[in-house]
Design a protein around this motif. Structure first.
Motif, PDB file in Angstrom:
ATOM      1  N   PHE A 121      41.219  67.139  35.308  1.00 20.88           N
ATOM      2  CA  PHE A 121      40.077  67.436  34.436  1.00 20.88           C
ATOM      3  C   PHE A 121      40.386  68.643  33.548  1.00 20.88           C
ATOM      4  CE2 PHE A 121      36.282  70.060  33.707  1.00 20.88           C
ATOM      5  CZ  PHE A 121      35.578  69.215  32.861  1.00 20.88           C
ATOM      6  N   ASP A 122      40.898  69.713  34.145  1.00 22.97           N
ATOM      7  CA  ASP A 122      41.213  70.921  33.366  1.00 22.97           C
ATOM      8  C   ASP A 122      42.260  70.619  32.293  1.00 22.97           C
ATOM      9  OD1 ASP A 122      39.784  73.217  34.942  1.00 22.97           O
ATOM     10  OD2 ASP A 122      40.774  72.022  36.463  1.00 22.97           O
ATOM     11  N   ILE A 123      43.273  69.831  32.665  1.00 27.70           N
ATOM     12  CA  ILE A 123      44.321  69.469  31.703  1.00 27.70           C
ATOM     13  C   ILE A 123      43.740  68.628  30.572  1.00 27.70           C
ATOM     14  CG2 ILE A 123      46.484  68.220  31.374  1.00 27.70           C
ATOM     15  CD1 ILE A 123      46.805  70.845  32.919  1.00 27.70           C
ATOM     16  N   ALA A 124      42.830  67.727  30.912  1.00 27.62           N
ATOM     17  CA  ALA A 124      42.191  66.897  29.882  1.00 27.62           C
ATOM     18  C   ALA A 124      41.383  67.755  28.917  1.00 27.62           C
ATOM     19  CB  ALA A 124      41.296  65.839  30.531  1.00 27.62           C
ATOM     20  N   MET A 125      40.670  68.744  29.452  1.00 24.05           N
ATOM     21  CA  MET A 125      39.887  69.646  28.597  1.00 24.05           C
ATOM     22  C   MET A 125      40.805  70.461  27.683  1.00 24.05           C
ATOM     23  SD  MET A 125      36.614  69.236  29.103  1.00 24.05           S
ATOM     24  CE  MET A 125      36.054  70.663  28.180  1.00 24.05           C
ATOM     25  N   ILE A 126      41.865  71.034  28.259  1.00 20.24           N
ATOM     26  CA  ILE A 126      42.785  71.850  27.460  1.00 20.24           C
ATOM     27  C   ILE A 126      43.501  70.990  26.419  1.00 20.24           C
ATOM     28  CG2 ILE A 126      44.907  73.246  27.570  1.00 20.24           C
ATOM     29  CD1 ILE A 126      43.906  74.079  30.430  1.00 20.24           C
ATOM     30  N   SER A 127      43.880  69.775  26.824  1.00 17.70           N
ATOM     31  CA  SER A 127      44.614  68.890  25.914  1.00 17.70           C
ATOM     32  C   SER A 127      43.771  68.471  24.719  1.00 17.70           C
ATOM     33  CB  SER A 127      45.119  67.660  26.673  1.00 17.70           C
ATOM     34  OG  SER A 127      46.135  68.021  27.588  1.00 17.70           O
ATOM     35  N   TYR A 129      42.040  70.364  22.995  1.00 17.90           N
ATOM     36  CA  TYR A 129      42.283  71.414  21.995  1.00 17.90           C
ATOM     37  C   TYR A 129      43.733  71.404  21.518  1.00 17.90           C
ATOM     38  CZ  TYR A 129      37.831  73.386  23.663  1.00 17.90           C
ATOM     39  OH  TYR A 129      36.510  73.581  24.011  1.00 17.90           O
ATOM     40  N   THR A 130      44.682  71.259  22.457  1.00 15.89           N
ATOM     41  CA  THR A 130      46.096  71.332  22.060  1.00 15.89           C
ATOM     42  C   THR A 130      46.477  70.188  21.120  1.00 15.89           C
ATOM     43  OG1 THR A 130      46.886  70.130  24.024  1.00 15.89           O
ATOM     44  CG2 THR A 130      46.791  72.544  24.161  1.00 15.89           C
ATOM     45  N   LYS A 131      45.864  69.025  21.288  1.00 17.38           N
ATOM     46  CA  LYS A 131      46.161  67.898  20.389  1.00 17.38           C
ATOM     47  C   LYS A 131      45.836  68.259  18.944  1.00 17.38           C
ATOM     48  CE  LYS A 131      45.472  64.172  23.737  1.00 17.38           C
ATOM     49  NZ  LYS A 131      44.520  63.135  24.200  1.00 17.38           N
ATOM     50  N   LYS A 132      44.744  69.000  18.763  1.00 13.98           N
ATOM     51  CA  LYS A 132      44.347  69.402  17.413  1.00 13.98           C
ATOM     52  C   LYS A 132      45.205  70.546  16.885  1.00 13.98           C
ATOM     53  CE  LYS A 132      39.482  68.173  18.161  1.00 13.98           C
ATOM     54  NZ  LYS A 132      38.103  68.716  18.322  1.00 13.98           N
ATOM     55  N   GLY A 135      49.345  69.350  18.124  1.00 16.34           N
ATOM     56  CA  GLY A 135      49.684  67.946  17.923  1.00 16.34           C
ATOM     57  C   GLY A 135      49.930  67.128  19.169  1.00 16.34           C
ATOM     58  N   VAL A 136      49.978  67.777  20.345  1.00 19.65           N
ATOM     59  CA  VAL A 136      50.269  67.040  21.582  1.00 19.65           C
ATOM     60  C   VAL A 136      49.385  67.533  22.724  1.00 19.65           C
ATOM     61  CG1 VAL A 136      52.679  66.637  20.957  1.00 19.65           C
ATOM     62  CG2 VAL A 136      52.106  68.630  22.342  1.00 19.65           C
ATOM     63  N   SER A 137      49.244  66.673  23.735  1.00 14.32           N
ATOM     64  CA  SER A 137      48.551  67.095  24.952  1.00 14.32           C
ATOM     65  C   SER A 137      49.475  67.988  25.771  1.00 14.32           C
ATOM     66  CB  SER A 137      48.117  65.877  25.770  1.00 14.32           C
ATOM     67  OG  SER A 137      49.233  65.068  26.070  1.00 14.32           O
ATOM     68  N   LEU A 138      48.918  68.709  26.700  1.00 13.69           N
ATOM     69  CA  LEU A 138      49.690  69.642  27.519  1.00 13.69           C
ATOM     70  C   LEU A 138      50.698  68.847  28.368  1.00 13.69           C
ATOM     71  CD1 LEU A 138      49.585  72.735  27.866  1.00 13.69           C
ATOM     72  CD2 LEU A 138      48.138  72.375  29.862  1.00 13.69           C
ATOM     73  N   PRO A 139      52.020  69.097  28.193  1.00 14.74           N
ATOM     74  CA  PRO A 139      53.014  68.269  28.862  1.00 14.74           C
ATOM     75  C   PRO A 139      53.452  68.751  30.246  1.00 14.74           C
ATOM     76  CG  PRO A 139      54.128  69.712  27.320  1.00 14.74           C
ATOM     77  CD  PRO A 139      52.653  70.019  27.220  1.00 14.74           C
ATOM     78  N   ASN A 140      52.974  69.921  30.656  1.00 13.41           N
ATOM     79  CA  ASN A 140      53.450  70.519  31.909  1.00 13.41           C
ATOM     80  C   ASN A 140      53.162  69.630  33.112  1.00 13.41           C
ATOM     81  OD1 ASN A 140      52.620  72.514  29.855  1.00 13.41           O
ATOM     82  ND2 ASN A 140      53.515  73.991  31.260  1.00 13.41           N
TER      83      ASN A 140
END
Length: 210
Positions: A121-127, A129-132, A135-140
């Motif tokens: 859930f946290d990664i989805a929330m952060i991603s 923002y990072t996508k915008k 340009g990508v979702s958090l890859p860690n």
């Protein structure tokens, strides 16, 4: 192999090549544990209000390396939302712009695996923002402590219930509660859960999701 292909595709979509380091091989036995407080549970429409994070190195929680950020939401938070996360409008008056907060978080995380409680859930929330922003979702890589805990529980059958509530896990592992639940306190407590479970079952240290 499939993971490498996905990461190669993601790299091509980076808006700023500065963030290619996110895809590098992480330092050995280093992690970041994080937690987000949000306006709700829907990553598509809800927003991050605060982020707490702490570095873990080997078997130590690096208390000198913590992050605690309040984030300005785009709209007024509701009273119902305040009851859940206990974050008031006054707490957000000096909050950071979401883009600034996320870029600070990326610098703090680096390419380390991310530990958390229901971390997807946290990664989805952060991603979101990072996508915008980059340009990508958090890859860690992600390490889910509730899954680590589940693996330690002996069950008489596959259908036996295992209580995975955060407070239950704390109590079962004899980990102290750090006062009120806020993002940084939750990240620190989750770090203690992670280290305790890793000690109980060293094989868990290589458990990843995502």
């Amino acid at each position: 192999m499939f993971k490498n292909l996905i990461n190669s595709w993601r790299k091509k979509n980076l808006l700023d090549k500065k963030y290619e380091y996110l895809f590098d091989t992480p330092p050995k036995d280093e992690y970041v544990c994080l937690d987000c407080e949000t306006t709700g549970l829907n990553p598509r429409k809800d927003e991050i209000l605060s982020i707490g994070a702490v570095h873990i190195k080997k078997n130590k929680i690096m208390m000198r390396k913590t992050l605690n950020i309040f984030v300005k939401p785009s709209k007024k938070i509701t009273e119902e939302s305040i009851k859940i996360h206990q974050i008031r409008p006054v707490d957000l008056q000096n909050g950071k712009d979401p883009n600034e907060a996320i870029l600070e978080l990326l610098d703090f995380i680096g390419n380390r695996p991310i530990v958390g409680y229901y971390i997807k859930f946290d990664i989805a929330m952060i991603s979101k923002y990072t996508k915008k922003i980059i340009g990508v979702s958090l890859p860690n890589r992600q390490v889910e402590v509730s899954s680590m805990y589940f693996k330690t529980k002996k069950r008489s059958s596959d259908y036996e219930f295992v209580d995975l509530k955060f407070d239950t896990i704390l109590k079962e592992l004899d980990i102290p509660e750090l006062g009120k639940h806020d993002a940084l306190n939750d990240a620190i407590m989750t770090s203690m859960i992670f280290l305790k479970l890793r000690d109980l079952s060293p094989a868990n240290s290589t458990f990843y999701t995502g």
